[in-house]
Design a protein around this motif. Structure first.
Motif, mmCIF file in Angstrom:
data_model
loop_
_atom_site.group_PDB
_atom_site.id
_atom_site.type_symbol
_atom_site.label_atom_id
_atom_site.label_comp_id
_atom_site.label_asym_id
_atom_site.label_seq_id
_atom_site.Cartn_x
_atom_site.Cartn_y
_atom_site.Cartn_z
ATOM 1 N N LEU A 24 0.832 -1.199 0.000
ATOM 2 C CA LEU A 24 0.000 0.000 0.000
ATOM 3 C C LEU A 24 0.867 1.250 0.000
ATOM 4 N N LYS A 25 0.492 2.202 -0.798
ATOM 5 C CA LYS A 25 1.267 3.439 -0.912
ATOM 6 C C LYS A 25 0.756 4.534 0.033
ATOM 7 N N ALA A 26 -0.550 4.651 0.146
ATOM 8 C CA ALA A 26 -1.131 5.722 0.961
ATOM 9 C C ALA A 26 -1.040 5.399 2.452
ATOM 10 N N ALA A 32 -5.302 2.179 8.213
ATOM 11 C CA ALA A 32 -6.586 1.480 8.321
ATOM 12 C C ALA A 32 -6.373 -0.028 8.345
ATOM 13 N N LEU A 33 -5.469 -0.522 7.496
ATOM 14 C CA LEU A 33 -5.201 -1.959 7.460
ATOM 15 C C LEU A 33 -4.504 -2.407 8.742
ATOM 16 N N MET A 34 -3.586 -1.595 9.257
ATOM 17 C CA MET A 34 -2.892 -1.951 10.504
ATOM 18 C C MET A 34 -3.891 -2.026 11.654
#
Length: 87
Positions: A24-26, A32-34
């Protein structure tokens, strides 16, 4: 390995999310994923905190956060708990 099928699925999903995190770049997407990863990891930790696979997930999470020294310590804890059937 984790015995419960639901826990195995959650562990696999958490591991896949950790793999995706690096793509993921953003920063907002990473954060959010973390958050999802941490939530799922805590569910696993409650069930099997000393399981070597759960400890490996914790170390992978620590590496993703830049906590490399902590990750090495976590992996060192996992090694004696892993036998020939659980590489």
């Amino acid at each position: 390995m984790i015995r419960n099928t639901q826990a195995q699925g959650l562990a696999t999903l958490t591991n896949l999310r950790l793999d995706k995190l690096g793509t993921l770049k953003a920063k907002s997407e990473q954060d959010a994923l973390m958050a999802q990863i941490e939530t799922d990891y805590h569910k696993l930790e409650v069930r099997a905190s000393d399981n070597p696979y759960v400890l490996r997930l914790k170390a992978k999470m620590q590496i993703a956060k830049g906590q490399v020294t902590d990750a090495v310590t976590t992996l060192a804890q996992a090694i004696p708990k892993t036998d020939a059937r659980q590489p």
